[in-house]
Design a protein around this motif. Sequence first.
Motif, PDB file in Angstrom:
ATOM      1  N   MET A 249      -4.449  11.460   9.902  1.00 41.33           N
ATOM      2  CA  MET A 249      -3.004  11.507  10.132  1.00 41.33           C
ATOM      3  C   MET A 249      -2.719  11.244  11.606  1.00 41.33           C
ATOM      4  O   MET A 249      -3.285  11.884  12.487  1.00 41.33           O
ATOM      5  CB  MET A 249      -2.442  12.872   9.715  1.00 41.33           C
ATOM      6  CG  MET A 249      -0.932  12.976   9.834  1.00 41.33           C
ATOM      7  SD  MET A 249      -0.290  14.566   9.242  1.00 41.33           S
ATOM      8  CE  MET A 249      -0.492  14.367   7.463  1.00 41.33           C
ATOM      9  N   ILE A 250      -1.859  10.297  11.883  1.00 38.94           N
ATOM     10  CA  ILE A 250      -1.517   9.943  13.257  1.00 38.94           C
ATOM     11  C   ILE A 250      -0.691  11.053  13.885  1.00 38.94           C
ATOM     12  O   ILE A 250       0.261  11.568  13.289  1.00 38.94           O
ATOM     13  CB  ILE A 250      -0.747   8.614  13.301  1.00 38.94           C
ATOM     14  CG1 ILE A 250      -1.673   7.466  12.848  1.00 38.94           C
ATOM     15  CG2 ILE A 250      -0.204   8.332  14.694  1.00 38.94           C
ATOM     16  CD1 ILE A 250      -0.985   6.130  12.769  1.00 38.94           C
ATOM     17  N   THR A 251      -1.062  11.444  15.102  1.00 40.70           N
ATOM     18  CA  THR A 251      -0.343  12.505  15.806  1.00 40.70           C
ATOM     19  C   THR A 251       0.246  12.040  17.134  1.00 40.70           C
ATOM     20  O   THR A 251       0.969  12.799  17.786  1.00 40.70           O
ATOM     21  CB  THR A 251      -1.275  13.703  16.079  1.00 40.70           C
ATOM     22  OG1 THR A 251      -2.383  13.264  16.884  1.00 40.70           O
ATOM     23  CG2 THR A 251      -1.796  14.292  14.772  1.00 40.70           C
ATOM     24  N   ASP A 252      -0.060  10.819  17.537  1.00 41.29           N
ATOM     25  CA  ASP A 252       0.393  10.315  18.838  1.00 41.29           C
ATOM     26  C   ASP A 252       1.305   9.113  18.632  1.00 41.29           C
ATOM     27  O   ASP A 252       0.878   8.068  18.155  1.00 41.29           O
ATOM     28  CB  ASP A 252      -0.820   9.923  19.688  1.00 41.29           C
ATOM     29  CG  ASP A 252      -0.445   9.528  21.114  1.00 41.29           C
ATOM     30  OD1 ASP A 252       0.769   9.482  21.420  1.00 41.29           O
ATOM     31  OD2 ASP A 252      -1.358   9.269  21.908  1.00 41.29           O
TER      32      ASP A 252
ATOM     33  N   PHE B 185       8.863   5.535  11.552  1.00 42.70           N
ATOM     34  CA  PHE B 185       8.262   6.167  10.372  1.00 42.70           C
ATOM     35  C   PHE B 185       7.579   5.125   9.489  1.00 42.70           C
ATOM     36  O   PHE B 185       6.488   5.362   8.953  1.00 42.70           O
ATOM     37  CB  PHE B 185       9.318   6.926   9.573  1.00 42.70           C
ATOM     38  CG  PHE B 185       9.783   8.202  10.227  1.00 42.70           C
ATOM     39  CD1 PHE B 185       8.872   9.097  10.763  1.00 42.70           C
ATOM     40  CD2 PHE B 185      11.131   8.510  10.311  1.00 42.70           C
ATOM     41  CE1 PHE B 185       9.287  10.284  11.360  1.00 42.70           C
ATOM     42  CE2 PHE B 185      11.563   9.694  10.907  1.00 42.70           C
ATOM     43  CZ  PHE B 185      10.639  10.576  11.435  1.00 42.70           C
ATOM     44  N   GLY B 186       8.220   3.972   9.325  1.00 37.54           N
ATOM     45  CA  GLY B 186       7.604   2.910   8.537  1.00 37.54           C
ATOM     46  C   GLY B 186       6.322   2.410   9.169  1.00 37.54           C
ATOM     47  O   GLY B 186       5.301   2.220   8.490  1.00 37.54           O
ATOM     48  N   ALA B 187       6.358   2.202  10.483  1.00 39.18           N
ATOM     49  CA  ALA B 187       5.174   1.717  11.192  1.00 39.18           C
ATOM     50  C   ALA B 187       4.055   2.761  11.165  1.00 39.18           C
ATOM     51  O   ALA B 187       2.874   2.413  11.058  1.00 39.18           O
ATOM     52  CB  ALA B 187       5.541   1.362  12.627  1.00 39.18           C
TER      53      ALA B 187
ATOM     54  N   ASP C  14      -1.989   3.845   6.602  1.00 39.71           N
ATOM     55  CA  ASP C  14      -2.522   3.190   5.403  1.00 39.71           C
ATOM     56  C   ASP C  14      -3.342   1.954   5.731  1.00 39.71           C
ATOM     57  O   ASP C  14      -3.804   1.256   4.834  1.00 39.71           O
ATOM     58  CB  ASP C  14      -1.374   2.811   4.463  1.00 39.71           C
ATOM     59  CG  ASP C  14      -0.681   4.037   3.879  1.00 39.71           C
ATOM     60  OD1 ASP C  14      -1.187   5.163   4.061  1.00 39.71           O
ATOM     61  OD2 ASP C  14       0.373   3.863   3.232  1.00 39.71           O
ATOM     62  N   LYS C  15      -3.474   1.678   7.039  1.00 36.50           N
ATOM     63  CA  LYS C  15      -4.254   0.534   7.527  1.00 36.50           C
ATOM     64  C   LYS C  15      -3.778  -0.794   6.908  1.00 36.50           C
ATOM     65  O   LYS C  15      -4.583  -1.605   6.438  1.00 36.50           O
ATOM     66  CB  LYS C  15      -5.745   0.751   7.258  1.00 36.50           C
ATOM     67  CG  LYS C  15      -6.336   1.917   8.048  1.00 36.50           C
ATOM     68  CD  LYS C  15      -7.814   2.100   7.756  1.00 36.50           C
ATOM     69  CE  LYS C  15      -8.445   3.114   8.710  1.00 36.50           C
ATOM     70  NZ  LYS C  15      -7.759   4.419   8.739  1.00 36.50           N
TER      71      LYS C  15
ATOM     72  N   ALA D 150       7.985  -2.802   1.664  1.00 36.34           N
ATOM     73  CA  ALA D 150       7.627  -1.441   1.263  1.00 36.34           C
ATOM     74  C   ALA D 150       7.744  -0.465   2.421  1.00 36.34           C
ATOM     75  O   ALA D 150       8.230   0.662   2.254  1.00 36.34           O
ATOM     76  CB  ALA D 150       6.206  -1.428   0.700  1.00 36.34           C
ATOM     77  N   LEU D 151       7.327  -0.880   3.613  1.00 35.23           N
ATOM     78  CA  LEU D 151       7.358   0.028   4.755  1.00 35.23           C
ATOM     79  C   LEU D 151       8.782   0.322   5.218  1.00 35.23           C
ATOM     80  O   LEU D 151       9.076   1.444   5.652  1.00 35.23           O
ATOM     81  CB  LEU D 151       6.532  -0.546   5.911  1.00 35.23           C
ATOM     82  CG  LEU D 151       5.024  -0.572   5.679  1.00 35.23           C
ATOM     83  CD1 LEU D 151       4.310  -1.249   6.841  1.00 35.23           C
ATOM     84  CD2 LEU D 151       4.482   0.843   5.469  1.00 35.23           C
TER      85      LEU D 151
END
Length: 212
Positions: free
Chosen positions: A1-4, A41-43, A49-50, A126-127
Motif C-alpha cells: 500500500m502506497i503511503t507517500d 486517488f486514481g493514480a 495495481d501496477k 477505469a482509474l
Amino acid sequence: MITDLDKIIVPDSKIIKDAQDLLHEYGNELIWNHSNRVYLFGATKGEQDKLKYDHELLYISALFHDLGLTKQYSSDDLRFEVDGANAARQFLTTYNITPEQIQLVWDAIALHTTPGVAEHKQDEVALLFHGVGMDVMGDDFDQYSEEIRKAVVQKFPRKDFKNDIIEAFYNGIKHKPETTFGNMKEDVIKHFQPEYENKNFCTCILHSKWES
C-alpha cells in the motif's frame, strides 16, 4: 500500500498547465480540489495495481470530468458527463494528440458515473471511475493508506464537500432533469425535488408504438 504521495507522478506539461488554467477560469474551488483529488486517488490505485497508464491523459480526464456542470460548458439537452467529454475533445484537438487518445479521454469522462461498465474498460477510464468513486462516495476507502488520504486532503481540502458536491450536481443539471433518466444523477434531482417523476423504463416499453 502506497503511503507517500510524492511517489505519485503529477504531470506538468504545457497541455496540463493549459487544462489547469481552463479549469481555474471556468470552474471553482470545489471542482478544482475535487478534480485533483480524483486524479491523485486514481493514480494511487494505478500505481498500487501496477498498471501501465498514461498519467497525462488520466489527469486531463480528471480536470475536465465535471466541467459539464459549469455554465460555460453545460448544454441544454445532454448529460453533464457528455458535456465535459465534449469540452475535453474540443480542447485536445488543438494539441498533438491522436484521435485514439482523444476518444480515450472522452470515454473516461462520459462514463465516469457509469458503474458496471467504466471499470472494465481501458486503465485510464477505469482509474478515473475509481478516483471519482473514492472521492465522492468513499468507494474502496480502506484500500488507500491513511497517509495518502490525509496528504491528498491536506493538499486539496474537502471542507464541506459532501453537501457542496450534491448542490453542485443539482445546480449543474436542474435545468435538464430529463437527462438523468437511467443514471444515478436522478437521485440528485429527487433529493431537491422529491415530487419529480422521470420516465419509467417499463412504461416506455409498454407504451411504445409496437403492438406487442
